[in-house]
Write a protein that holds these residues in place. Sequence first.
Motif, PDB file in Angstrom:
ATOM      1  N   ALA A  27       4.215  16.269  35.179  1.00 45.24           N
ATOM      2  CA  ALA A  27       4.602  16.990  36.390  1.00 45.24           C
ATOM      3  C   ALA A  27       6.109  16.931  36.623  1.00 45.24           C
ATOM      4  O   ALA A  27       6.729  17.915  37.065  1.00 45.24           O
ATOM      5  CB  ALA A  27       3.857  16.418  37.595  1.00 45.24           C
ATOM      6  N   ILE A  28       6.723  15.791  36.299  1.00 41.98           N
ATOM      7  CA  ILE A  28       8.178  15.664  36.465  1.00 41.98           C
ATOM      8  C   ILE A  28       8.914  16.521  35.445  1.00 41.98           C
ATOM      9  O   ILE A  28       9.811  17.303  35.787  1.00 41.98           O
ATOM     10  CB  ILE A  28       8.597  14.186  36.344  1.00 41.98           C
ATOM     11  N   VAL A  29       8.536  16.399  34.173  1.00 40.75           N
ATOM     12  CA  VAL A  29       9.250  17.122  33.118  1.00 40.75           C
ATOM     13  C   VAL A  29       9.066  18.632  33.254  1.00 40.75           C
ATOM     14  O   VAL A  29       9.975  19.414  32.969  1.00 40.75           O
ATOM     15  CB  VAL A  29       8.779  16.634  31.726  1.00 40.75           C
ATOM     16  N   SER A  30       7.902  19.056  33.732  1.00 36.51           N
ATOM     17  CA  SER A  30       7.649  20.497  33.909  1.00 36.51           C
ATOM     18  C   SER A  30       8.333  21.068  35.143  1.00 36.51           C
ATOM     19  O   SER A  30       8.430  22.285  35.299  1.00 36.51           O
ATOM     20  CB  SER A  30       6.142  20.754  34.006  1.00 36.51           C
ATOM     21  N   GLY A  31       8.792  20.176  36.036  1.00 38.58           N
ATOM     22  CA  GLY A  31       9.435  20.637  37.259  1.00 38.58           C
ATOM     23  C   GLY A  31       8.497  20.786  38.434  1.00 38.58           C
ATOM     24  O   GLY A  31       8.926  21.155  39.531  1.00 38.58           O
ATOM     25  N   ILE A  33       7.128  18.404  39.963  1.00 35.77           N
ATOM     26  CA  ILE A  33       7.742  17.427  40.873  1.00 35.77           C
ATOM     27  C   ILE A  33       9.243  17.524  40.625  1.00 35.77           C
ATOM     28  O   ILE A  33       9.723  17.123  39.568  1.00 35.77           O
ATOM     29  CB  ILE A  33       7.241  15.997  40.606  1.00 35.77           C
ATOM     30  N   PRO A  34       9.995  18.069  41.565  1.00 36.74           N
ATOM     31  CA  PRO A  34      11.414  18.371  41.300  1.00 36.74           C
ATOM     32  C   PRO A  34      12.293  17.135  41.149  1.00 36.74           C
ATOM     33  O   PRO A  34      11.986  16.060  41.686  1.00 36.74           O
ATOM     34  CB  PRO A  34      11.838  19.175  42.543  1.00 36.74           C
ATOM     35  N   GLU A  35      13.379  17.303  40.409  1.00 34.70           N
ATOM     36  CA  GLU A  35      14.397  16.266  40.304  1.00 34.70           C
ATOM     37  C   GLU A  35      14.937  15.946  41.699  1.00 34.70           C
ATOM     38  O   GLU A  35      15.152  16.841  42.516  1.00 34.70           O
ATOM     39  CB  GLU A  35      15.548  16.742  39.408  1.00 34.70           C
ATOM     40  N   GLY A  36      15.151  14.672  41.954  1.00 31.58           N
ATOM     41  CA  GLY A  36      15.697  14.257  43.243  1.00 31.58           C
ATOM     42  C   GLY A  36      14.667  14.042  44.329  1.00 31.58           C
ATOM     43  O   GLY A  36      14.993  13.515  45.392  1.00 31.58           O
ATOM     44  N   SER A  37      13.424  14.448  44.078  1.00 30.74           N
ATOM     45  CA  SER A  37      12.399  14.293  45.112  1.00 30.74           C
ATOM     46  C   SER A  37      11.906  12.845  45.165  1.00 30.74           C
ATOM     47  O   SER A  37      12.079  12.073  44.232  1.00 30.74           O
ATOM     48  CB  SER A  37      11.234  15.247  44.864  1.00 30.74           C
ATOM     49  N   ILE A  38      11.285  12.496  46.270  1.00 28.09           N
ATOM     50  CA  ILE A  38      10.723  11.153  46.464  1.00 28.09           C
ATOM     51  C   ILE A  38       9.211  11.240  46.266  1.00 28.09           C
ATOM     52  O   ILE A  38       8.540  12.078  46.878  1.00 28.09           O
ATOM     53  CB  ILE A  38      11.032  10.605  47.869  1.00 28.09           C
ATOM     54  N   LEU A  39       8.690  10.391  45.386  1.00 27.37           N
ATOM     55  CA  LEU A  39       7.254  10.387  45.122  1.00 27.37           C
ATOM     56  C   LEU A  39       6.487   9.851  46.335  1.00 27.37           C
ATOM     57  O   LEU A  39       7.021   9.065  47.123  1.00 27.37           O
ATOM     58  CB  LEU A  39       6.940   9.521  43.904  1.00 27.37           C
ATOM     59  N   PRO A  40       5.216  10.260  46.490  1.00 28.19           N
ATOM     60  CA  PRO A  40       4.388   9.663  47.547  1.00 28.19           C
ATOM     61  C   PRO A  40       4.279   8.162  47.369  1.00 28.19           C
ATOM     62  O   PRO A  40       4.535   7.623  46.287  1.00 28.19           O
ATOM     63  CB  PRO A  40       3.029  10.350  47.344  1.00 28.19           C
ATOM     64  N   GLY A  41       3.884   7.471  48.416  1.00 35.86           N
ATOM     65  CA  GLY A  41       3.770   6.016  48.381  1.00 35.86           C
ATOM     66  C   GLY A  41       2.607   5.538  47.538  1.00 35.86           C
ATOM     67  O   GLY A  41       1.745   6.322  47.115  1.00 35.86           O
ATOM     68  N   LYS A  72      13.881   2.767  44.854  1.00 41.19           N
ATOM     69  CA  LYS A  72      14.997   2.373  45.719  1.00 41.19           C
ATOM     70  C   LYS A  72      14.436   1.708  46.962  1.00 41.19           C
ATOM     71  O   LYS A  72      13.551   2.262  47.634  1.00 41.19           O
ATOM     72  CB  LYS A  72      15.805   3.613  46.143  1.00 41.19           C
ATOM     73  N   ALA A  73      14.958   0.533  47.269  1.00 45.80           N
ATOM     74  CA  ALA A  73      14.507  -0.180  48.461  1.00 45.80           C
ATOM     75  C   ALA A  73      14.748   0.668  49.708  1.00 45.80           C
ATOM     76  O   ALA A  73      15.808   1.285  49.861  1.00 45.80           O
ATOM     77  CB  ALA A  73      15.245  -1.512  48.583  1.00 45.80           C
ATOM     78  N   LYS A  74      13.749   0.716  50.582  1.00 45.72           N
ATOM     79  CA  LYS A  74      13.805   1.433  51.863  1.00 45.72           C
ATOM     80  C   LYS A  74      13.901   2.949  51.703  1.00 45.72           C
ATOM     81  O   LYS A  74      14.039   3.664  52.697  1.00 45.72           O
ATOM     82  CB  LYS A  74      14.971   0.926  52.719  1.00 45.72           C
ATOM     83  N   VAL A  75      13.863   3.433  50.471  1.00 47.18           N
ATOM     84  CA  VAL A  75      13.928   4.885  50.236  1.00 47.18           C
ATOM     85  C   VAL A  75      12.643   5.375  49.591  1.00 47.18           C
ATOM     86  O   VAL A  75      12.045   6.364  50.006  1.00 47.18           O
ATOM     87  CB  VAL A  75      15.141   5.248  49.339  1.00 47.18           C
ATOM     88  N   GLY A  76      12.193   4.654  48.569  1.00 50.77           N
ATOM     89  CA  GLY A  76      11.018   5.070  47.813  1.00 50.77           C
ATOM     90  C   GLY A  76      11.377   5.286  46.352  1.00 50.77           C
ATOM     91  O   GLY A  76      12.468   4.920  45.901  1.00 50.77           O
ATOM     92  N   THR A  77      10.471   5.874  45.637  1.00 53.98           N
ATOM     93  CA  THR A  77      10.687   6.115  44.207  1.00 53.98           C
ATOM     94  C   THR A  77      11.190   7.541  44.015  1.00 53.98           C
ATOM     95  O   THR A  77      10.480   8.509  44.303  1.00 53.98           O
ATOM     96  CB  THR A  77       9.386   5.902  43.418  1.00 53.98           C
ATOM     97  N   ARG A  78      12.417   7.647  43.512  1.00 54.99           N
ATOM     98  CA  ARG A  78      13.078   8.944  43.370  1.00 54.99           C
ATOM     99  C   ARG A  78      12.974   9.449  41.941  1.00 54.99           C
ATOM    100  O   ARG A  78      13.104   8.675  40.985  1.00 54.99           O
ATOM    101  CB  ARG A  78      14.556   8.816  43.764  1.00 54.99           C
TER     102      ARG A  78
END
Length: 253
Positions: A27-31, A33-41, A72-78
């Motif tokens: 999903a990430i490589v195909s776009g 899930i866009p670059e720079g987005s934050i994944l769900p928890g 990233k702490a307090k941000v999530g997984t980018r």
Amino acid sequence: MGLLETAITGKKRGSSHAHVVAELGNAIVSGKIPEGSILPGDAELSQRFAVSRTVLREAMKTLAAKRLIEPKAKVGTRVLPRANWNFFDPDVLEWRCETGIDLTFIEHLAEMRTALEPAAAAAAARRATADDIVALYAIAARFDDLAHTPESIAKVDLEFHLAIARMSGNPFMHSASALIEAALSIAFQLSSPASSPDMIEDIAGNHLRIAHAIASRDPEKAIAAMRHVIDVGRSRIQKSLAPADKDQAGTGT
């Protein structure tokens, strides 16, 4: 299971960990899930994939090692920018192939092969043992079989090129073998030389010339012979893609 074997059999690795890694990575490589987005928890992803948080966290560590994501702490997984992704990683290459193969991707792969494999052939000409050379000739002889299927000739082709990477004595060459496998996987799917007796004869002769150059301890001939094989493969794939690219251009897609 390697990229070529996956292309031939269509089988995917079956563990929960592998499933999560493949679904998110693709999903990430195909776009999707866009670059720079934050994944769900973790809670949402664990529920979506029906896996424990332990399995999910291990999958996230795997994707982070491939440089696709960064926690990233307090941000999530980018999701990291494409420039950070490890395209030498076999899984990343597989996901890139699954998103669609175009002429630009073919050219990029061929450029990397041209940078690496002729150098590997030259190193093999200098360093290969007598046993290495005997083994390489044995592989080369297996190209010359008019009964080849696309699957069988692709396996011989991969075995030959990986043997040279090992014979080079350079561990970096062997580590880059996923690029070779990606190129041969694409060739298997789009334009196998097994489709014509003449093409089988050509590929057999071209690879035998590489073996001869290595056996004669001639790095320059080994470089030239390997470049020729890469150029022929690139040209064959480009021709197979050209009609589709023209059709897309004509329809504006």
